[in-house]
Design a protein around this motif. Structure first.
Motif, mmCIF file in Angstrom:
data_model
loop_
_atom_site.group_PDB
_atom_site.id
_atom_site.type_symbol
_atom_site.label_atom_id
_atom_site.label_comp_id
_atom_site.label_asym_id
_atom_site.label_seq_id
_atom_site.Cartn_x
_atom_site.Cartn_y
_atom_site.Cartn_z
ATOM 1 N N CYS A 56 0.468 -1.430 -0.415
ATOM 2 C CA CYS A 56 -0.595 -0.051 -0.248
ATOM 3 C C CYS A 56 0.950 1.528 0.345
ATOM 4 N N ALA A 57 1.418 1.105 0.451
ATOM 5 C CA ALA A 57 2.954 2.866 0.897
ATOM 6 C C ALA A 57 3.367 2.364 -0.508
ATOM 7 N N MET A 58 4.378 1.534 -0.849
ATOM 8 C CA MET A 58 4.136 2.113 -2.604
ATOM 9 C C MET A 58 3.084 2.430 -3.489
ATOM 10 N N ARG A 59 1.911 1.554 -3.801
ATOM 11 C CA ARG A 59 0.750 2.339 -4.142
ATOM 12 C C ARG A 59 0.687 3.953 -4.093
ATOM 13 N N ASP A 60 0.396 3.804 -2.208
ATOM 14 C CA ASP A 60 0.213 5.555 -2.230
ATOM 15 C C ASP A 60 1.216 6.008 -2.609
ATOM 16 N N SER A 61 2.374 5.923 -3.060
ATOM 17 C CA SER A 61 3.839 6.715 -3.466
ATOM 18 C C SER A 61 3.901 6.783 -5.017
ATOM 19 N N GLY A 62 2.675 6.323 -5.689
ATOM 20 C CA GLY A 62 3.201 6.296 -6.635
ATOM 21 C C GLY A 62 3.727 4.871 -7.789
ATOM 22 N N GLU A 63 4.032 3.966 -6.332
ATOM 23 C CA GLU A 63 4.964 3.142 -8.059
ATOM 24 C C GLU A 63 3.965 1.750 -8.072
ATOM 25 N N ASP A 64 3.122 1.398 -8.677
ATOM 26 C CA ASP A 64 2.666 0.601 -8.892
ATOM 27 C C ASP A 64 3.351 -0.927 -8.381
ATOM 28 N N PHE A 65 2.891 -1.946 -8.128
ATOM 29 C CA PHE A 65 3.536 -3.437 -7.995
ATOM 30 C C PHE A 65 4.186 -3.812 -9.124
ATOM 31 N N ALA A 66 3.504 -4.029 -9.706
ATOM 32 C CA ALA A 66 3.384 -5.027 -11.760
ATOM 33 C C ALA A 66 3.918 -4.404 -12.470
ATOM 34 N N THR A 67 4.392 -2.720 -12.122
ATOM 35 C CA THR A 67 5.450 -2.237 -12.735
ATOM 36 C C THR A 67 6.525 -2.217 -12.387
ATOM 37 N N TYR A 68 6.479 -1.639 -11.064
ATOM 38 C CA TYR A 68 7.853 -2.093 -10.321
ATOM 39 C C TYR A 68 8.200 -4.227 -10.561
ATOM 40 N N VAL A 69 7.878 -4.588 -10.275
ATOM 41 C CA VAL A 69 8.211 -6.450 -10.477
ATOM 42 C C VAL A 69 8.245 -7.168 -12.423
ATOM 43 N N TRP A 70 8.279 -6.083 -12.666
ATOM 44 C CA TRP A 70 8.098 -6.697 -14.440
ATOM 45 C C TRP A 70 9.140 -5.456 -14.534
#
Length: 190
Positions: A109-123
């Motif tokens: 949630c912290a990643m998402r709320d700071s504008g970092e999409d988890f899927a984009t991060y992973v891939w």
């Protein structure tokens, strides 16, 4: 699918329809949904020290216990929820893994709320393109899984060692480790 006559990876028991369905329909299919990527990472963490079929058989119970793996809901779990989970015979009742899942939701949630999409991060670790391995050698971990593990740990995730991360990479389709001869190998490379 579940056809016993199909040639599958050797780790799949053709006698187990649940395992066949997981292999045939899910394992190695590139997953791009952030929530599902997080769910799978958490389940891989619960698998540590156990067999994947144990987790697979309990997956629906895990989903019920963890509010459908809704990160916002899990992030708000408190001590009473931890005790509820520790008493739930449908899941793996390991306090450290339960706590790691709650903390993992908070990090997600912290990643998402700071504008970092988890899927984009992973891939982003592989420029969005799955890696196709040789179908003969199946490492327990790789330099890439070690790098991803290190980054996840730096962010505060737990139960994300390089072996767990590599199994997760296989499951979510970052890596095509279907064996030569497996009917899914070429389908995952199309």
């Amino acid at each position: 699918m579940g056809d016993a006559a199909l040639t599958r990876c050797s780790w799949v028991s053709a006698a187990d329809p649940l395992y066949c369905a997981y292999h045939d329909e899910e394992w190695g299919v590139p997953e791009r949904d952030s929530r599902m990527l997080w769910e799978m990472l958490m389940l891989e963490g619960f698998q540590a020290g156990l067999s994947w079929i144990t987790i697979l058989r309990k997956r629906e119970s895990f989903r019920a216990a963890f509010a459908g793996f809704d990160p916002d809901k899990v992030a708000s779990f408190d001590a009473a929820d931890e005790e509820r989970l520790m008493a739930d015979p449908g899941i793996v009742r390991a306090r450290a893994k339960i706590e790691a899942t709650i903390r993992g939701a908070q990090i997600f949630c912290a990643m998402r709320d700071s504008g970092e999409d988890f899927a984009t991060y992973v891939w982003g670790f592989i420029d969005g393109r799955p890696i196709r391995n040789d179908g003969i050698h199946f490492p327990a971990k790789t330099d890439l899984s070690e790098a991803i593990s290190k980054d996840l740990k730096k962010r505060g995730f737990k139960f994300v060692g390089p072996t767990i991360v590599y199994a997760w990479m296989q499951a979510i389709g970052m890596v095509n480790d279907h064996a030569i001869g497996c009917f899914r190998r070429d389908a995952m490379s199309a």
